[in-house]
Write a protein that holds these residues in place. Structure first.
Motif, PDB file in Angstrom:
ATOM      1  N   ILE A 128       0.851  -1.196   0.000  1.00 30.44           N
ATOM      2  CA  ILE A 128       0.000   0.000   0.000  1.00 30.44           C
ATOM      3  C   ILE A 128       0.883   1.240   0.000  1.00 30.44           C
ATOM      4  N   LYS A 129       1.926   1.193   0.811  1.00 34.24           N
ATOM      5  CA  LYS A 129       2.844   2.325   0.909  1.00 34.24           C
ATOM      6  C   LYS A 129       3.462   2.657  -0.454  1.00 34.24           C
ATOM      7  N   LYS A 130       3.888   1.604  -1.136  1.00 32.33           N
ATOM      8  CA  LYS A 130       4.489   1.776  -2.462  1.00 32.33           C
ATOM      9  C   LYS A 130       3.449   2.370  -3.429  1.00 32.33           C
ATOM     10  N   PHE A 131       2.247   1.790  -3.405  1.00 35.81           N
ATOM     11  CA  PHE A 131       1.196   2.287  -4.295  1.00 35.81           C
ATOM     12  C   PHE A 131       0.924   3.775  -4.050  1.00 35.81           C
ATOM     13  N   LEU A 132       0.788   4.151  -2.778  1.00 34.25           N
ATOM     14  CA  LEU A 132       0.456   5.547  -2.456  1.00 34.25           C
ATOM     15  C   LEU A 132       1.585   6.494  -2.870  1.00 34.25           C
ATOM     16  N   SER A 133       2.828   6.031  -2.726  1.00 33.28           N
ATOM     17  CA  SER A 133       3.918   6.935  -3.114  1.00 33.28           C
ATOM     18  C   SER A 133       3.998   7.060  -4.630  1.00 33.28           C
ATOM     19  N   GLU A 134       3.575   6.019  -5.344  1.00 32.47           N
ATOM     20  CA  GLU A 134       3.597   6.091  -6.816  1.00 32.47           C
ATOM     21  C   GLU A 134       2.357   6.768  -7.397  1.00 32.47           C
ATOM     22  N   HIS A 135       1.318   6.930  -6.581  1.00 34.39           N
ATOM     23  CA  HIS A 135       0.061   7.542  -7.055  1.00 34.39           C
ATOM     24  C   HIS A 135      -0.342   8.673  -6.105  1.00 34.39           C
ATOM     25  N   PRO A 136       0.390   9.785  -6.166  1.00 28.42           N
ATOM     26  CA  PRO A 136       0.148  10.876  -5.207  1.00 28.42           C
ATOM     27  C   PRO A 136      -1.277  11.430  -5.250  1.00 28.42           C
ATOM     28  N   ASP A 137      -1.903  11.457  -6.435  1.00 26.72           N
ATOM     29  CA  ASP A 137      -3.284  11.955  -6.503  1.00 26.72           C
ATOM     30  C   ASP A 137      -4.229  11.055  -5.716  1.00 26.72           C
ATOM     31  N   ALA A 138      -4.037   9.748  -5.880  1.00 23.50           N
ATOM     32  CA  ALA A 138      -4.878   8.797  -5.144  1.00 23.50           C
ATOM     33  C   ALA A 138      -4.614   8.933  -3.644  1.00 23.50           C
ATOM     34  N   ALA A 139      -3.347   9.078  -3.278  1.00 26.87           N
ATOM     35  CA  ALA A 139      -2.993   9.213  -1.858  1.00 26.87           C
ATOM     36  C   ALA A 139      -3.657  10.446  -1.254  1.00 26.87           C
ATOM     37  N   LYS A 140      -3.649  11.523  -2.008  1.00 27.52           N
ATOM     38  CA  LYS A 140      -4.273  12.768  -1.571  1.00 27.52           C
ATOM     39  C   LYS A 140      -5.769  12.570  -1.376  1.00 27.52           C
ATOM     40  N   TYR A 141      -6.376  11.908  -2.355  1.00 27.58           N
ATOM     41  CA  TYR A 141      -7.812  11.667  -2.300  1.00 27.58           C
ATOM     42  C   TYR A 141      -8.191  10.835  -1.081  1.00 27.58           C
ATOM     43  N   MET A 142      -7.334   9.898  -0.708  1.00 31.03           N
ATOM     44  CA  MET A 142      -7.681   9.002   0.391  1.00 31.03           C
ATOM     45  C   MET A 142      -7.598   9.682   1.757  1.00 31.03           C
ATOM     46  N   LYS A 143      -7.032  10.871   1.811  1.00 32.56           N
ATOM     47  CA  LYS A 143      -6.949  11.581   3.090  1.00 32.56           C
ATOM     48  C   LYS A 143      -8.291  12.241   3.433  1.00 32.56           C
ATOM     49  N   ALA A 144      -8.621  12.213   4.718  1.00 32.68           N
ATOM     50  CA  ALA A 144      -9.834  12.896   5.190  1.00 32.68           C
ATOM     51  C   ALA A 144      -9.528  14.386   5.338  1.00 32.68           C
ATOM     52  N   SER A 145     -10.549  15.164   5.699  1.00 30.01           N
ATOM     53  CA  SER A 145     -10.363  16.617   5.788  1.00 30.01           C
ATOM     54  C   SER A 145      -9.354  17.000   6.862  1.00 30.01           C
ATOM     55  N   ASN A 146      -9.060  16.104   7.835  1.00 34.32           N
ATOM     56  CA  ASN A 146      -8.062  16.405   8.863  1.00 34.32           C
ATOM     57  C   ASN A 146      -6.671  15.891   8.473  1.00 34.32           C
ATOM     58  N   ASP A 147      -6.531  15.496   7.168  1.00 34.94           N
ATOM     59  CA  ASP A 147      -5.240  15.077   6.628  1.00 34.94           C
ATOM     60  C   ASP A 147      -4.787  13.688   7.096  1.00 34.94           C
ATOM     61  N   LYS A 148      -5.698  12.938   7.707  1.00 35.09           N
ATOM     62  CA  LYS A 148      -5.370  11.565   8.084  1.00 35.09           C
ATOM     63  C   LYS A 148      -6.134  10.591   7.179  1.00 35.09           C
ATOM     64  N   THR A 149      -5.662   9.356   7.124  1.00 39.78           N
ATOM     65  CA  THR A 149      -6.299   8.364   6.258  1.00 39.78           C
ATOM     66  C   THR A 149      -7.080   7.352   7.099  1.00 39.78           C
ATOM     67  N   TYR A 150      -8.379   7.224   6.797  1.00 34.80           N
ATOM     68  CA  TYR A 150      -9.209   6.234   7.478  1.00 34.80           C
ATOM     69  C   TYR A 150      -9.731   5.185   6.507  1.00 34.80           C
ATOM     70  N   PHE A 151      -9.659   5.526   5.226  1.00 33.70           N
ATOM     71  CA  PHE A 151     -10.409   4.783   4.228  1.00 33.70           C
ATOM     72  C   PHE A 151      -9.531   4.637   2.995  1.00 33.70           C
ATOM     73  N   LEU A 152      -9.376   3.420   2.489  1.00 31.94           N
ATOM     74  CA  LEU A 152      -8.616   3.225   1.257  1.00 31.94           C
ATOM     75  C   LEU A 152      -9.582   2.959   0.116  1.00 31.94           C
ATOM     76  N   ASN A 153      -9.319   3.600  -1.019  1.00 32.69           N
ATOM     77  CA  ASN A 153     -10.282   3.559  -2.108  1.00 32.69           C
ATOM     78  C   ASN A 153      -9.901   2.630  -3.251  1.00 32.69           C
ATOM     79  N   PHE A 154     -10.924   2.241  -3.967  1.00 33.61           N
ATOM     80  CA  PHE A 154     -10.758   1.523  -5.226  1.00 33.61           C
ATOM     81  C   PHE A 154     -10.156   2.490  -6.255  1.00 33.61           C
ATOM     82  N   THR A 155      -9.137   2.042  -6.976  1.00 34.99           N
ATOM     83  CA  THR A 155      -8.489   2.892  -7.980  1.00 34.99           C
ATOM     84  C   THR A 155      -8.633   2.263  -9.362  1.00 34.99           C
ATOM     85  N   PRO A 156      -9.515   2.826 -10.187  1.00 32.98           N
ATOM     86  CA  PRO A 156      -9.698   2.274 -11.532  1.00 32.98           C
ATOM     87  C   PRO A 156      -8.455   2.508 -12.392  1.00 32.98           C
TER      88      PRO A 156
END
Ligand code: CA
Length: 540
Positions: free
Chosen positions: A149-177
């Motif tokens: 997951i760590k590797k995926f998020l670092s390679e897909h910064p837009d997806a990583a950004k999207y997965m963050k909640a409004s407080n900048d923490k991650t609670y939820f991981l999303n499906f990435t088409p």
């Protein structure tokens, strides 16, 4: 139970939705169950081979019920295969009898009995519940236990950004088409040939071609029965045309109207250019160039109008639309329905506004009460490993696909199944399910015919596809305000759009001025301001 903040929030949501709280006790499966004797405090240092997460089998519970029809099935072969590989078995807790995914989610949350893993389709709601304490913050767990997951998020910064909640923490991981293109323009090339016409290069030529289809009997039956432009989506059919007059934001049904112009959020149907676009579309409609039944024809439009040899042009998904060449080759003589370059719009630009989403609102996370957070994050990580990703995309080796030169190739029995599409066959066994995984376009490419691939390549290689509006997220408060204002605005926009296209009301300075005024009364400025805040936060 009953004293947790999110339980009150969920109960309020249920009441707001007019639900009774009485139904809350019936569907509860075992929570945080499984082999508690094996509980998770095993030393993390123990070496396990392959994808094994635990030495002894462990059962985790999961709530998964989405799109009102996909319900986790303990017998899905693809999850059984994952169980063999990881030693983690999932047990679904969502009732198979329930038909409303959103209600069921709220009922489950309000009950206070939350399974280890929770799937959901509304990221913001999930995030809010996470901030309130119902779900675990995943950042630390990912850092420590989830290398894939760590590797995926670092390679897909837009997806990583999207997965963050409004407080900048991650609670939820999303499906990435995955995949390069969505919709394209298709035209009856055999009709163009017959009428000695070229594919239209501009919006004026587009008009001329549609006019010729209407008037010159290209299907050769002597009847004026051609329907030059049609769509299987009553609103997209019209919205997809707006870009031809430079009006942006219409094509995205999930965020209708919004686009960013040099960092400024705008709303296409509130821009002055919308008047010109809708005037022309109404003219085309009046002249019979657009299907008279465009607002009512429905999802079978392609099957019916192409099958009857009367439909001339549409704007639709590449793969499924190109398939009509295979389906109709023996039924309609000379049938050739091919992708064409988008006609240059009135600004001289060649643009395709539809695009694949980089991220999707569906996904999953871990209950704050789970006794097995480490095992759960490792299990989520499995689906991001090479083998896990392949399993979710292609199914089971030897059953659904074979490895050829190291790449999965679907078996003929899957590709040539005449009863079910590839995706149906996979989903019935637990594949291509919208939990957090990275889709692999190669899965789709294998059943996309050469005509579609050619069109996709043309659109992609020439850069016609516009960058999609980003998946901004809201705070809880913003979201309810957004939904309230947006629903009122959109309902009014669509009511007017239909009236104007159908000719039920003329479009002139007076009626358009009133329309703009009404949008302002409904709060369009406040809506744009709110959206701008969310957009700026996303872009920073
Ligand atoms: Ca005809």
């Amino acid at each position: 139970m009953g004293n947790k903040k999110w339980m009150k929030t969920s109960a309020l949501m249920m009441m707001a939705a007019g639900l009774l709280l009485a139904g809350c006790s019936s569907n509860n499966g075992p929570q945080n169950s499984g082999n508690q004797a094996n509980a998770s405090k095993e030393p993390d240092t123990e070496q396990l081979s392959g994808h094994l997460i635990v030495k002894d089998p462990l059962e985790l519970t999961i709530h998964m019920h989405f799109s009102d029809k996909f319900i986790f099935d303990d017998n899905w072969p693809i999850f059984k295969q994952a169980e063999t590989m990881t030693n983690i078995k999932l047990k679904g807790t969502a009732s198979k009898a329930a038909t409303n995914s959103k209600e069921l989610f709220n009922t489950m949350m309000a009950s206070g009995k939350i399974p280890d893993l929770v799937h959901h389709q509304i990221k913001e709601q999930y995030d809010s519940l996470g901030i309130e304490g119902a779900f675990l913050e995943l950042d630390g767990l990912i850092e420590e236990h989830a290398p894939n997951i760590k590797k995926f998020l670092s390679e897909h910064p837009d997806a990583a950004k999207y997965m963050k909640a409004s407080n900048d923490k991650t609670y939820f991981l999303n499906f990435t088409p995955d995949g390069p293109a969505a919709k394209g323009w298709f035209v009856r090339q055999d009709w163009l040939n017959k009428l000695n016409l070229e594919q239209p290069k501009t919006v004026d030529e587009l008009y001329e071609v549609l006019k010729a289809f209407k008037e010159k009997d290209p299907n050769g039956n002597g009847a004026n029965d051609e329907i030059p432009y049609f769509s299987r989506s009553k609103l997209d059919g019209i919205y997809d045309l707006l870009i031809q007059w430079g009006v942006q934001g219409g094509a995205d049904a999930s965020k209708r109207g919004f686009y960013a112009d040099n960092g400024v959020v705008k709303y296409g149907m509130y821009e002055p250019g919308y008047k010109t676009a809708i005037e022309n579309i109404a003219k085309w409609y009046k002249e019979g160039l657009i299907d008279k039944e465009v607002f009512t024809r429905g999802p079978k439009a392609r099957d019916i109008l192409l099958g009857d040899n009367v439909g001339g042009m549409t704007h639709d998904w590449f793969a499924s639309t190109a398939n009509f060449n295979d389906i109709l080759s023996s039924k309609v003589q000379g049938f050739s329905f091919v992708p064409m370059t988008p006609p240059a719009n009135t600004d001289g630009k060649i643009l395709e506004e539809s695009s694949r989403k980089g991220t999707h609102a569906s996904g999953w996370g871990i209950s704050a009460e789970s006794k097995h957070p480490v095992e759960a994050i490792k299990y989520m990580d499995f689906w991001f490993s090479e083998e896990g990703r392949r399993l979710m995309n292609f199914g089971i080796e030897g059953k659904h696909y074979d490895l050829v030169d190291g790449k999965p190739k679907f078996k003929d029995s899957v590709l040539k199944n005449t009863e079910k599409t590839v995706i149906q066959q996979l989903q019935e066994e637990g594949g291509q399910i919208e939990l957090a995984f990275h889709q692999d376009y190669a899965y789709e490419e294998q059943w996309t015919n050469p005509t579609a691939l050619e069109g996709i390549n043309e659109y992609v290689n020439n850069g016609y596809i516009m960058k999609a509006y980003p998946p901004v997220s809201y705070t809880d408060e913003e979201r309810s305000k957004f939904e309230e204002l947006n629903a009122a605005v959109l309902t009014f926009v669509e009511e007017k759009l239909q009236k104007w296209v159908l000719g039920a009301e003329p479009i002139n300075d007076e009626t358009f001025g009133k329309y703009i005024k009404q949008l302002e009364d409904l709060g369009i400025k406040e809506l744009l301001q709110l959206e701008q805040g969310a957009y700026d936060r996303f872009m920073k």
